[in-house]
Design a protein around this motif. Sequence first.
Motif, mmCIF file in Angstrom:
data_model
loop_
_atom_site.group_PDB
_atom_site.id
_atom_site.type_symbol
_atom_site.label_atom_id
_atom_site.label_comp_id
_atom_site.label_asym_id
_atom_site.label_seq_id
_atom_site.Cartn_x
_atom_site.Cartn_y
_atom_site.Cartn_z
ATOM 1 N N LEU A 92 -22.341 -10.268 21.039
ATOM 2 C CA LEU A 92 -21.187 -11.107 21.364
ATOM 3 C C LEU A 92 -20.319 -10.434 22.416
ATOM 4 O O LEU A 92 -19.889 -9.294 22.250
ATOM 5 C CB LEU A 92 -20.352 -11.386 20.104
ATOM 6 C CG LEU A 92 -20.990 -12.260 19.033
ATOM 7 C CD1 LEU A 92 -20.111 -12.288 17.785
ATOM 8 C CD2 LEU A 92 -21.224 -13.673 19.542
ATOM 9 N N TRP A 97 -15.781 -14.108 22.100
ATOM 10 C CA TRP A 97 -14.722 -13.865 21.113
ATOM 11 C C TRP A 97 -13.433 -14.588 21.516
ATOM 12 O O TRP A 97 -12.800 -15.259 20.686
ATOM 13 C CB TRP A 97 -14.459 -12.362 20.997
ATOM 14 C CG TRP A 97 -15.409 -11.620 20.110
ATOM 15 C CD1 TRP A 97 -16.477 -10.853 20.491
ATOM 16 C CD2 TRP A 97 -15.377 -11.556 18.677
ATOM 17 N NE1 TRP A 97 -17.109 -10.331 19.398
ATOM 18 C CE2 TRP A 97 -16.451 -10.739 18.259
ATOM 19 C CE3 TRP A 97 -14.540 -12.114 17.711
ATOM 20 C CZ2 TRP A 97 -16.717 -10.458 16.927
ATOM 21 C CZ3 TRP A 97 -14.797 -11.831 16.369
ATOM 22 C CH2 TRP A 97 -15.872 -11.027 15.991
ATOM 23 N N THR A 100 -13.655 -18.446 21.244
ATOM 24 C CA THR A 100 -13.700 -18.892 19.847
ATOM 25 C C THR A 100 -12.336 -18.780 19.196
ATOM 26 O O THR A 100 -11.865 -19.718 18.530
ATOM 27 C CB THR A 100 -14.737 -18.068 19.064
ATOM 28 O OG1 THR A 100 -16.023 -18.187 19.692
ATOM 29 C CG2 THR A 100 -14.834 -18.551 17.625
ATOM 30 N N ALA A 143 -17.914 -14.105 15.014
ATOM 31 C CA ALA A 143 -16.804 -14.654 15.796
ATOM 32 C C ALA A 143 -16.236 -15.911 15.142
ATOM 33 O O ALA A 143 -15.018 -16.060 14.998
ATOM 34 C CB ALA A 143 -17.260 -14.940 17.223
ATOM 35 N N SER A 147 -12.518 -16.305 13.264
ATOM 36 C CA SER A 147 -11.525 -17.319 13.646
ATOM 37 C C SER A 147 -11.103 -18.151 12.447
ATOM 38 O O SER A 147 -9.930 -18.511 12.307
ATOM 39 C CB SER A 147 -12.082 -18.211 14.757
ATOM 40 O OG SER A 147 -13.094 -19.100 14.285
#
Length: 229
Positions: A92, A97, A100, A143, A147
């Motif tokens: 990632l 990141w 998201t 990720a 969130s």
Amino acid sequence: MATHVITGAGSGIGAALARRLAERGDALWLWARDAGRAKELAGRFPGARTLVGDLAEPERLSWALGHQSPPDRIDSLLHVAGVVDLGEIGELTPKIWQATLAANLVAPAELTRLLLPQLRAARGHVLFVNSGAGLRAHPGWAAYAASKHGLKALADALRGEEAANGVRVTSVYPGRTATPMQEKVHRQEGAEYDADRWMTADSVATTVLTALDLPRGSEITDLSVRPAG
């Protein structure tokens, strides 16, 4: 007649919610990322009004809303929109990141902040359509799960802060639901998508309406719903 602001009404759970609320005669304000999407939503939901702002750029939402006329009172703000990009932590990038977290966490926080005066005026309800990933994180989901864990924290803090103003706050945690997003998830997982295996968007909408329709003086704080079997 209640007034609702809904993000993510273009498909899936958000569209099911918009349809159900419109059918009972409530007033809809549908959030759209751009003018083209707003026109599309207005055509799909006759009588609905739209607000425009890109949730991928939460730092611009204040400017966008300042050039529009939102309702004076809001009975519910329904955060349904979201994005998902799967990948192991070693793969990632900061761009994934940031995108998201911006769409799934910072934008709901900022939109809530901007509309709190109207929610307080109506002693309204803020409802976050979270995810099972907001309660537990699995490999490849870092990720997205981060969130959604953050979204739970946002809801919990907001609930305590706004209780004295009569604003109710609910988090709904759906399991896998037959939506275009779920189809995308299956593609990312390299799995075959079979919509019949999962809950319908309408069943999640029913869960949301259960929380919204609870009589004043009581509050559903957290509600999980899963596919049966």
